[in-house]
Structures are given as structure tokens and as C-alpha cells.
Write an enzyme that holds these catalytic residues in place. Structure first.
Site, PDB file in Angstrom:
ATOM      1  CB  THR A  33     -12.513  43.191  32.243  1.00 20.26           C
ATOM      2  OG1 THR A  33     -13.541  43.977  32.715  1.00 20.26           O
ATOM      3  CG2 THR A  33     -13.274  43.277  30.618  1.00 20.26           C
ATOM      4  CE1 TYR A  34     -11.352  36.012  35.417  1.00 22.71           C
ATOM      5  CE2 TYR A  34     -12.715  37.269  35.008  1.00 22.71           C
ATOM      6  CZ  TYR A  34     -11.458  36.980  35.869  1.00 22.71           C
ATOM      7  OH  TYR A  34     -11.281  36.839  37.463  1.00 22.71           O
ATOM      8  CG  PHE A  35      -8.706  40.553  28.060  1.00 19.61           C
ATOM      9  CD1 PHE A  35      -9.273  42.298  27.264  1.00 19.61           C
ATOM     10  CD2 PHE A  35      -9.051  41.196  29.180  1.00 19.61           C
ATOM     11  CE1 PHE A  35      -9.933  43.007  27.766  1.00 19.61           C
ATOM     12  CE2 PHE A  35      -8.977  42.663  29.863  1.00 19.61           C
ATOM     13  CZ  PHE A  35      -9.419  43.417  28.772  1.00 19.61           C
ATOM     14  CB  VAL A 103     -14.796  36.191  27.760  1.00 19.48           C
ATOM     15  CG1 VAL A 103     -15.936  35.601  28.200  1.00 19.48           C
ATOM     16  CG2 VAL A 103     -12.963  35.763  27.221  1.00 19.48           C
ATOM     17  CG  LEU A 104     -18.118  36.928  31.332  1.00 14.19           C
ATOM     18  CD1 LEU A 104     -17.347  36.951  32.912  1.00 14.19           C
ATOM     19  CD2 LEU A 104     -18.996  36.355  31.044  1.00 14.19           C
TER      20      LEU A 104
END
Lengths: 184, 184
Positions: A33-35, A103-104
Site C-alpha cells: 500500500t502506497y501513501f 494511493v493504491l
């Protein structure tokens, strides 16, 4: 130590060559999971903040990783700081409260192969993006980065890789989303 | 669960009363480092981000804690999200790279006492600030917060506490620094 990574597009034939020639270390399942940063555009600064949940052989591990900007032209070599975390959900909640937004999430299966002392190949099957091959080595000083990158590219080419990719899975996924958005 | 805390100024006499009346759970040593947000003024939003290193009985533990704004007028009750971390130095490095800056580190000795089911008293000796007493209880719903706060204040008063304090040690330390700055 500097982690040097070269990534290329793969297909089933490339995967088979690796499987025949090298020793499987393990198969992992990743949920990355990207932030988004609350006040910095990571796309511009070429940074990333990620929580990875990794499962293999019944293990569950999670990591928080900061990725700094790329440091050379031909590879995806970056400064990385990674720490194990025990509660990814609570950690995500802290990040959210600090203004970081998800982000996703990218899911993939990764087969890890031992190539040679300090050299590893990953066969990645990424949900929504397809098959990739990554080769990694460690360098102890910046002067040898370039020659190591060349060596790693040659190994990938000998396995049938024709196209390299410096962009991260996150970047590729975001570009795909934009394309689909424009087409729709 | 809501953690309800009431804090008061203490002295050696208050400390002695607690030591005589309640059972010592353990003595801890805390090193609390507070961070500034890269684009949000925590002093205005009444939030905090802290890395605590805690030592007791030969143990070493570290935690990352987000503290939300205070939710009532008479206590220092806040929403807290806390996760254990295994490498506080590397975690600090990630925070620094994300633009969080260390504000200051507060060191204290904390004696923890068992008062009653779910009620704990901490005797804090804070470097540079002096002696404080904190009493904590848990509430399962917001409606009982106010009456619990009253009960906790009464317990502290019965132990000789005359002055309460809603500000955090961080706030008190920063105000002290400002005063010293103005005097100098």
C-alpha cells in the site's frame, strides 16, 4: 550498502528459463500500500512511502519503507529505509491521522531465486500489470554501481529480456489508470 | 475504550503517600522524542507524534504514538494510537526523511502503582520539570468520561494534590524554554 535493482518485462518463457537455471528460495505474496504525503508531491520528488504485508510459508510480516529518489540513470537504485512493523492496520491509522492518504494497493506473487553470491532474481506476477523480472545485487560503494548495473542487464538479456523498465509498479499502475481514464 | 488521565503537581509528600498506600507495579525510564509535522502546526491542532523508548527490569521497548486533540475540558483525555516499533532509530530516520523534525526529548522516571481495577497512578519525576502525579482509568463510553474525571480528581486531592495540569510535559517544556529565552 547500496541495493542495485534492474527490472525488465517478462513472459512465461523468461520465467521458465529462470526456474530451470536457478534455485527457488521461496514464493511470497505481497500486498503493497502506497501513501501520498500530506504536503509534498512524491511523484515530483521521486520518493515513496509504502506498507508491505508479506506472506510466505505460513509467515506474516509487515514493513514500513521509505524510498528516496533514484540515484542513477540506468537502474532503479534508490536509498531505502525499511523497518519491520507488527500492526500494519494501526500503523496505517497513524499515517492517516498525520494526513498521509492511501494511493493504491498493489498485489503480486514473487518467486525469489538465488543466482550467485549477493545476486537474487525475483519473478513478479503483478495483479493488473503482468509479468516482470527483477534482478538485485548489493554494492559497497557508488563507483561500482554503473558496472554492476551493466552486468545485471546482461544477465537479464541472456534470459530473454528485451525491454527494461525503471518505473516502479506504483508509477506503472498510476499511468495505466490515467490512460484508462482518458480512454473512457 | 477511552483512556482518561488527570495530572497534578506533586512533591515528595504526595509521592510518599502513594508509596505507602498502593502497590508498586514497576519503575520505568522513559525517553520521549516529539516530532513537528512537516506542514501542520501541532501546537494549534493539539496533536502530537512521539517515539517513546521505555526501559524497565532490563527490558527495552519502543512505541510510536499519535495523540489526537483533547476531547474534554477537565482532563487530558485524548484519542491515542500506539504501535510497538523495534528500531526507533531507523523509524526516526524515516520520519526525518518525510519532513518530521524532532522538537525535543523528555526524560523521566515513572513509578507505576495499582490503585483499583483499571485505575493506575504514575509518579513522574521529569528532568527539568519536577514531580507530577498522573491517574489513569479506562471508560467504555463517552457519557461516563465526566464523572470518571471527577472521581480521579478527588482521589488526587485526597493524596494532597492542590494544583492540576492539563498541559502535556511537551507543552510545559516548550513554555519553559520560551520563558528562559525571554529572560535571557
Amino acid at each position: 550498502m547500496i541495493e542495485i535493482e534492474v527490472k525488465g518485462y517478462a513472459n512465461e518463457r523468461v520465467f521458465e528459463r529462470v526456474r530451470e537455471n536457478f534455485k527457488l528460495i521461496r514464493t511470497e505474496y505481497h500486498e503493497d500500500t502506497y501513501f501520498r504525503h500530506p504536503c509534498r508531491n512524491f511523484a515530483e520528488t521521486d520518493e515513496a512511502l509504502r506498507i508491505r504485508v508479506r506472506r510466505f510459508n505460513g509467515h506474516f510480516e509487515a514493513f514500513l519503507t521509505y524510498k528516496g529518489p533514484k540515484i542513477d540513470q540506468n537502474s532503479k537504485t534508490r536509498r531505502e529505509i525499511e523497518v519491520p512493523i507488527s500492526d500494519p492496520d494501526k500503523h496505517t491509522e497513524i499515517l492517516r491521522n498525520l494526513g498521509f492518504e492511501e494511493v493504491l494497493t498493489i498485489e503480486k506473487t514473487r518467486e525469489k531465486y538465488y543466482v550467485d553470491k549477493g545476486i537474487i532474481i525475483d519473478l513478479d506476477d503483478v495483479n493488473g500489470l503482468g509479468k516482470f523480472i527483477e534482478i538485485e545485487a548489493l554494492a559497497d560503494r557508488e563507483e561500482v554501481v554503473e558496472e554492476t548495473v551493466m552486468l545485471l542487464r546482461e544477465i537479464l538479456e541472456s534470459l530473454g529480456v528485451e525491454k527494461f523498465e525503471r518505473r516502479s509498479y506504483l508509477e506503472l499502475m498510476l499511468e495505466k489508470e490515467v490512460e484508462h481514464g482518458e480512454a473512457g
